[in-house]
Each structure stands twice: as C-alpha cells, then as structure tokens.
Design a protein around this motif. Sequence first.
Motif, short mmCIF file in Angstrom:
data_model
loop_
_atom_site.label_atom_id
_atom_site.label_comp_id
_atom_site.label_asym_id
_atom_site.label_seq_id
_atom_site.Cartn_x
_atom_site.Cartn_y
_atom_site.Cartn_z
N LYS A 104 0.83 -1.21 0.00
CA LYS A 104 0.00 0.00 0.00
C LYS A 104 0.86 1.25 0.00
CE LYS A 104 -3.96 -2.21 2.23
NZ LYS A 104 -4.79 -2.31 3.45
N LYS A 105 1.97 1.20 0.74
CA LYS A 105 2.87 2.35 0.76
C LYS A 105 3.48 2.58 -0.63
CE LYS A 105 4.38 2.14 5.61
NZ LYS A 105 5.55 1.90 6.50
N SER A 106 3.78 1.50 -1.34
CA SER A 106 4.42 1.64 -2.65
C SER A 106 3.52 2.36 -3.64
CB SER A 106 4.80 0.27 -3.20
OG SER A 106 3.66 -0.48 -3.57
N LEU A 107 2.20 2.19 -3.50
CA LEU A 107 1.27 2.87 -4.39
C LEU A 107 1.11 4.34 -4.04
CD1 LEU A 107 -1.56 0.22 -4.86
CD2 LEU A 107 0.27 0.81 -6.44
N SER A 108 1.32 4.68 -2.77
CA SER A 108 1.16 6.06 -2.33
C SER A 108 2.45 6.85 -2.39
CB SER A 108 0.61 6.09 -0.89
OG SER A 108 1.58 5.60 0.01
N GLY A 109 3.58 6.15 -2.52
CA GLY A 109 4.87 6.83 -2.53
C GLY A 109 5.48 6.99 -1.15
N ASP A 110 4.76 6.56 -0.11
CA ASP A 110 5.25 6.64 1.26
C ASP A 110 6.15 5.43 1.52
OD1 ASP A 110 5.72 7.09 3.92
OD2 ASP A 110 3.71 6.49 4.59
N ILE A 111 7.38 5.54 1.10
CA ILE A 111 8.29 4.40 1.17
C ILE A 111 8.79 4.13 2.58
CG2 ILE A 111 10.55 3.57 0.39
CD1 ILE A 111 10.03 4.96 -2.26
N GLY A 112 8.98 5.20 3.38
CA GLY A 112 9.51 5.02 4.73
C GLY A 112 11.02 4.83 4.66
N GLY A 113 11.54 3.93 5.47
CA GLY A 113 12.98 3.68 5.51
C GLY A 113 13.40 2.78 4.37
N GLY A 114 14.25 3.32 3.48
CA GLY A 114 14.70 2.54 2.34
C GLY A 114 16.11 2.93 1.94
N ILE A 115 16.58 2.38 0.83
CA ILE A 115 17.95 2.66 0.38
C ILE A 115 17.98 3.61 -0.81
CG2 ILE A 115 18.77 0.44 1.25
CD1 ILE A 115 18.89 -0.50 -1.70
N GLY A 116 16.81 3.89 -1.42
CA GLY A 116 16.77 4.82 -2.54
C GLY A 116 17.30 4.24 -3.83
N ALA A 117 16.74 3.12 -4.24
CA ALA A 117 17.15 2.51 -5.51
C ALA A 117 15.94 1.92 -6.21
CB ALA A 117 18.19 1.41 -5.28
N GLU A 118 15.89 2.05 -7.52
CA GLU A 118 14.86 1.38 -8.30
C GLU A 118 15.29 -0.07 -8.50
OE1 GLU A 118 14.00 3.27 -11.97
OE2 GLU A 118 13.45 5.19 -11.07
N ILE A 119 14.39 -0.99 -8.19
CA ILE A 119 14.67 -2.42 -8.31
C ILE A 119 13.66 -3.04 -9.25
CG2 ILE A 119 14.84 -4.61 -7.05
CD1 ILE A 119 15.56 -2.96 -4.56
N GLY A 120 14.13 -3.82 -10.19
CA GLY A 120 13.25 -4.48 -11.14
C GLY A 120 13.66 -5.92 -11.35
N SER A 121 12.87 -6.64 -12.13
CA SER A 121 13.18 -8.03 -12.43
C SER A 121 13.89 -8.10 -13.78
CB SER A 121 11.89 -8.86 -12.49
OG SER A 121 12.16 -10.20 -12.82
N ARG A 122 15.08 -8.66 -13.79
CA ARG A 122 15.84 -8.84 -15.02
C ARG A 122 16.24 -10.31 -15.12
NH1 ARG A 122 13.92 -4.65 -15.18
NH2 ARG A 122 14.76 -2.61 -15.78
N ASN A 123 15.79 -10.97 -16.16
CA ASN A 123 16.04 -12.40 -16.33
C ASN A 123 15.56 -13.20 -15.12
OD1 ASN A 123 17.40 -12.04 -18.87
ND2 ASN A 123 19.20 -11.34 -17.73
N GLY A 124 14.44 -12.75 -14.55
CA GLY A 124 13.84 -13.46 -13.43
C GLY A 124 14.52 -13.23 -12.10
N ARG A 125 15.45 -12.27 -12.04
CA ARG A 125 16.16 -12.01 -10.79
C ARG A 125 16.04 -10.55 -10.37
NH1 ARG A 125 22.09 -14.61 -11.44
NH2 ARG A 125 22.14 -13.17 -13.23
#
Length: 391
Positions: A104-125
């Motif tokens: 729910k936070k991810s949809l609102s942009g309220d990430i909270g404590g994080g590292i500040g990186a975009e993470i995606g799936s590449r080749n299933g990883r």
Amino acid sequence: MVTGENKQRLGWFLTLMIVATISFVAGTRFDQFSASVAPLFGVRMSREKIDLSSVQETYRQLLANYDGKLDTENLIHGASRGLVAAAGDQHTAYMDPDETKEFKKSLSGDIGGGIGAEIGSRNGRPTIVRPLEGSPAQKSGIKAGEVIIKVNDENVSDWDVDRVVSKIRGEVGTSVKLTLLNNGHTREVSVVRQNITSPAVESKIDGEIGILKVSRFGDDTASLARKYASEFVEKGVKKVVLDLRNNPGGTVSAAQGLLGLWLDKQVAMTERRGSEIVKTINTTGSPILGNMKTVVLINGGSASASEIVAGALRDYDKAKLVGQKSYGKGSVQIVIGLPGGSQMKVTEARWYTPKGSNIDKTGIEPDVKVDLSADDINNNRDPQMDKAKSL
C-alpha cells in the motif's frame, strides 16, 4: 496492474451479510447462498473446498519432531503463500500483513525507511535498475545492473520484486546488508536506511520540450501529471517526452487518467477472460495534450499500466515509442483482502490494447530502438532521452 475495485466490493458483502440470515431460515447454507448471489453484485465466489488433512499431518509431524521453536503465525502465512504460489502465475501472490502494508505504501509513494534505488526483475532475478541521485544506495556505491542475491544473509535471488523490496525496507536509521552479483563477482554492502519520498510524477522543461517522468501509477499520478501538463501548455511547450522507463505499473484508474491527457474518453483497453470481453476501460479527463507531438520512452522495466499507456497512445497514433522492448505484462490483478490483515493479488483477466493486441510475455517493441547500458547510467549518459528529444 491492479484494479481499484476493493472498496466497491465491500458494499455487496455488507448486503450479503444482511440477507444471509434469511438463507439460514430457509434452510440454505451460507456458502451455497453467497456463491449463488455474489455474481449479481459483480463478485466471483466459489463454494469448492480443498482437503487440507495432509497439511495438518505435516504440521503435526513438524511440531512433534522439530528441534526448535516454531512460530505458528509464520507457518500459517507460509502455507497460504505456498498455496497461492502453486497456481504457477508469477503475478498471483500472497502478502502477509507486513508485506500488505509495504504494498500500500508503494502505491502512495510513502516508502519510509529505504535505500533509494529502483529495483526491477531482469532475467527473473531482482536487479538494481538505478540508484536515485544522492540516495543511500548511491553513496554506498551500489551500481545499476547488480543482481541482489541476499538481503541480511537470506537468499532472495528467486523472490519477486515486491517481496525483495519489502525485505530491504525497514526502520529509518537501521542498516540492511545486501549481497550483490555483478559480472560473476559477489560483494557485500551495508546501507543505512533513510526516509525516502518517491514522487509519482516529475516534470522538466528543456527549451520547447516538456519532459514528464512517471515512476508509478498510484493515487496521485493522474492529478500530478495533469498539473504539469497544464504548465507545459501555459509555457508554450511544443513537444512532450513521456518517460515510462522502469515504471512497473500500478492502478488502472491512474492509467486512465494519464491517457486522458491525450485521448478524449476513448477506449484505453479491454479486459478478457478467455475470448470474452468482460470490461471496456475508457480514458478519463480532457485531452489538453491531444494535439501535442509526443514521444514515449519505454524499456524492459516498463510494465503493466505503463504498457497500457504506451500501447494506447501508439494505437491511436498519438505518440512514437523510443527505447527498448517493454516487460510484457498483459494481465490484470485484483487485490483481495484476507483475514488478519493479509491480502493476495490474483490474476483475473488479460488486457488488450484498443486495436486488440495482448502483449503478455511478448512486450511492446519501440518504433525506434535505442539501448541504454549500465555504463551509460553510471556515467550519467542517456542516449534514449537524447533520441526522444531529437525526433
């Protein structure tokens, strides 16, 4: 991509509870009654049951023989997670209460404590797409293209992205240890979590070009995009670059609103179950950019709602697509609340572009293919954006 129908479906449930008493008086079992009546409210229900006696036996044997302490709640979540995962669909997933909150936070942009990186799936990883400028991830030397193997020594290499992100996030000021793989070499890096605010939409005017960067499709995406689009018009912008790179999607309603900047209540997509069209989704809002020359940037991280927008704009000849082939997520998920604060995403249909194409597992090919390497990102080069501006 998830639909925004949860609140609407609460109404039918309250009504059903009221009339359920009647079914008992009439001698009808509630589950039989609800399964019969639910479709009248646009809700699917099943009264089928599964024999879980083998699960109970597994639990009893585990409890009797395990040399250690068992957390019953975790066991229940694990059993539910395994049941949903056994459907064999990577987009159908169970979320425990903590993961539900993070979703729910991810949809609102309220990430909270994080590292500040975009993470995606590449080749299933799970892979670092890019560290945000000035973020803890960037300051810790994390680079684009590195694969996340472990988080706090727990192997996450086969986890979906949402689950990995949930594991990385935590209380501001605490540390998280990542084990990263790059070109066959692994390394460990410890990052102190900071409060990260991720805007859904960012804008920039470069001469006569307006750049609209949409990072997610959430509650405020459409309103923010419309605000910036109005500024483009007021300031005499002649061309718009819509950047949907690495945008994993979000809600259908946000995609409808964004498309409404170019399309006047036209079909954004259709949903089908099998060959039957079960829903037609139109754009919303007035098309203040309808006659504006537009280029859309996509890549392998552009998925779901991003592909709805890119596909519709191309089908209606409103934009050229530049970059790399998109992810290929042509399915629609509904979010279903479960007891105890858990929920699950379930694939309920496939979506098709206005001209009838489904891009599931194939993606959308750009009109102009331009690659962007990890070396480009790490050295602040963007040949894809350069090409979009030049068209």
